[in-house]
Structure formats: structure tokens, C-alpha cells
Design a protein around this motif. Structure first.
Motif, short mmCIF file in Angstrom:
data_model
loop_
_atom_site.label_atom_id
_atom_site.label_comp_id
_atom_site.label_asym_id
_atom_site.label_seq_id
_atom_site.Cartn_x
_atom_site.Cartn_y
_atom_site.Cartn_z
N PRO A 14 37.22 43.38 35.55
CA PRO A 14 38.55 43.51 36.13
C PRO A 14 39.49 42.42 35.63
O PRO A 14 40.71 42.64 35.52
N VAL A 15 38.94 41.26 35.32
CA VAL A 15 39.79 40.18 34.81
C VAL A 15 40.42 40.59 33.50
O VAL A 15 41.63 40.44 33.30
N PHE A 17 40.96 43.51 32.54
CA PHE A 17 41.92 44.56 32.85
C PHE A 17 43.24 43.96 33.32
O PHE A 17 44.32 44.35 32.86
N ALA A 18 43.15 42.98 34.20
CA ALA A 18 44.36 42.32 34.70
C ALA A 18 45.13 41.68 33.55
O ALA A 18 46.37 41.75 33.50
N VAL A 95 49.06 35.03 41.62
CA VAL A 95 48.04 34.76 40.61
C VAL A 95 48.62 33.86 39.52
O VAL A 95 48.00 32.89 39.09
N ALA B 98 41.03 35.02 41.83
CA ALA B 98 42.33 35.64 42.08
C ALA B 98 42.65 36.67 41.00
O ALA B 98 43.11 37.78 41.29
N LEU B 99 42.36 36.31 39.77
CA LEU B 99 42.58 37.24 38.66
C LEU B 99 41.70 38.48 38.81
O LEU B 99 42.13 39.61 38.57
N HIS B 100 40.48 38.23 39.22
CA HIS B 100 39.53 39.32 39.41
C HIS B 100 40.04 40.28 40.49
O HIS B 100 40.03 41.50 40.31
N GLY B 103 42.94 42.25 39.25
CA GLY B 103 42.47 43.30 38.35
C GLY B 103 41.88 44.48 39.12
O GLY B 103 42.15 45.63 38.81
#
Lengths: 114, 114
Positions: A14-15, A17-18, A95, B98-100, B103
DNA sequence: CAGGATCCACGCTGATACTG
DNA sequence: CAGTATCAGCGTGGATCCTG
């Protein structure tokens, strides 16, 4: 973490992805510049140092496509266009602030003075 | 934000500076894998999917140089090497979380299912 | 466990010119 | 004012393959 695909690109987390939404040299500066509300193209460019028209436009288009900003053109003369954050982009601000704080912390540790 | 230099590289913001320490495809996965304490090279590699020896080593060296991880080699046989987070790296974990989370939020909005 | 040798794609930059 | 178009170049991260 299992990996996944989106629009035919592979992500490992997910990171990652972000970072597609807020990563790169210019996306965060742009989002921050829009944090207080809609800003006109010209003002945006003035407030982000070193950015060229080309990079500003391509990043704005990219952010638009990702539903991170909205573009509004007004039928006036001279022409006016402004950009604003979407809800999902507003959620990125905390973030970005965290990243900013961590960067400042590292800079202090490295004894970087401005 | 005024720009600044560090080790002869130009940065436009603290965020950019932070990304030098935790950015790229592999740094965050590595830091997360080390969050519970020292981990041996082999276990590290097993826990991070898709990573090659080459990338793992390069990134570990880079993180070492940036004082984000410490490397400890034990004179045993078979040889043992483990890596651990430094204090400054531990402080990155909340940012990564937070990034996770962000995402994951975006993934949900994009209706990505794992 | 550590690394050398290639190679490639991508993000970013620069220059320049043009437009309603 | 707010872009569009295009061509070129460059550094770096990452991938692949191979070795000890």
C-alpha cells in the motif's frame, strides 16, 4: 503483504501505491500549495520554486486523473483557471506533514542549517 | 521553503530529504521488517517478497551509511549477520504507518481487492 | 552472504516555439 | 493568462545474470 495490480502495474505494498499518488518531486509541493483552498495556475507556479510550466502542467494533469485535484476554468478575460484539492487529497496532508516533520528531524540530526 | 544542499545534492524541501532516507522500492519494506528487533540477513530476505540479494545488500549498505540500520557480524559457524534499526530509523516507523494507512485508504476508494 | 557487470525504463530537466 | 507541443538528454533505481 500480498502484492496486487492496478491499471496493469504491479505494487508490492500500500505504501508503494500511496507514493503513486503523492510521490515524485512535485506532487507534494503542489498539494501543500493548495491546502488553504483553490489557487490559480499562475499563483501556483509562483508559489512553487523551481517548477517549470511543463512539470506543473503534467503533474496537475496527473493529479486530476487520479482525482487528487479538480480543475475549474472560468469564462472570463483574461482567462482564469484554478485548482483545488479533492477530499482524498486533503487526507494526504497529514501524511505529508508527518514526512515533513521527519525530514526536518533528520536535517537537524545531520546538522543542516538553512 | 528555501532549498538547501547536503553532500552536494540539492533538495527543495524536508520531504525530499526524508525520502532520501526511506524512499525507493525497498527501504520501507526493510525498515518495517526490522521493526520488532534485529533480524538475520537470511530471514530478512525471506520476509521481503520479490527482493533479490543484490537489492537487499545495496539497500542495507545504503541504510547503514545513512545511520538507519546497524550491522552486526558474529564470529560463529555458520557465520551470522544481523541488522537492527537505529533510533532515527525507529522514528520513521510512524511515518511509514501513516503512509501505509493512506495507501490502504486509496486502495479502498479505488476498490482494489487483494 | 556479498558482490561485479550489464542493461533498461523512468522521472525529471532543458530548450524552444507556439496559441486563444 | 494559461497553457500546448516536441525533441533531446541524463541520472538513478531497479532488474537480470553470474560469481565466490
Amino acid at each position: 503483504m500480498k502484492d496486487f495490480r492496478h491499471q496493469n502495474r504491479l505494487y508490492y505494498s500500500p505504501v508503494e501505491f500511496a507514493m503513486n499518488y503523492i510521490g515524485g518531486t512535485w506532487k507534494m509541493p503542489i498539494l501543500v500549495a493548495l491546502r488553504e483552498g483553490p489557487v490559480r495556475y499562475g499563483d501556483l507556479k509562483k508559489s512553487i520554486s523551481h517548477i517549470t510550466d511543463k512539470m506543473l502542467i503534467t503533474q496537475l494533469r496527473d493529479l486530476e486523473e487520479k482525482n487528487m485535484v479538480t480543475r475549474k476554468a472560468y469564462a472570463e478575460k483574461p482567462p482564469r483557471v484554478d485548482y483545488a484539492l479533492t477530499e482524498r487529497a486533503k487526507q494526504a496532508l497529514s501524511v505529508i506533514d508527518a514526512l515533513h516533520a521527519y525530514g526536518a528531524f533528520l536535517m537537524k540530526e545531520e546538522e543542516i542549517t538553512l
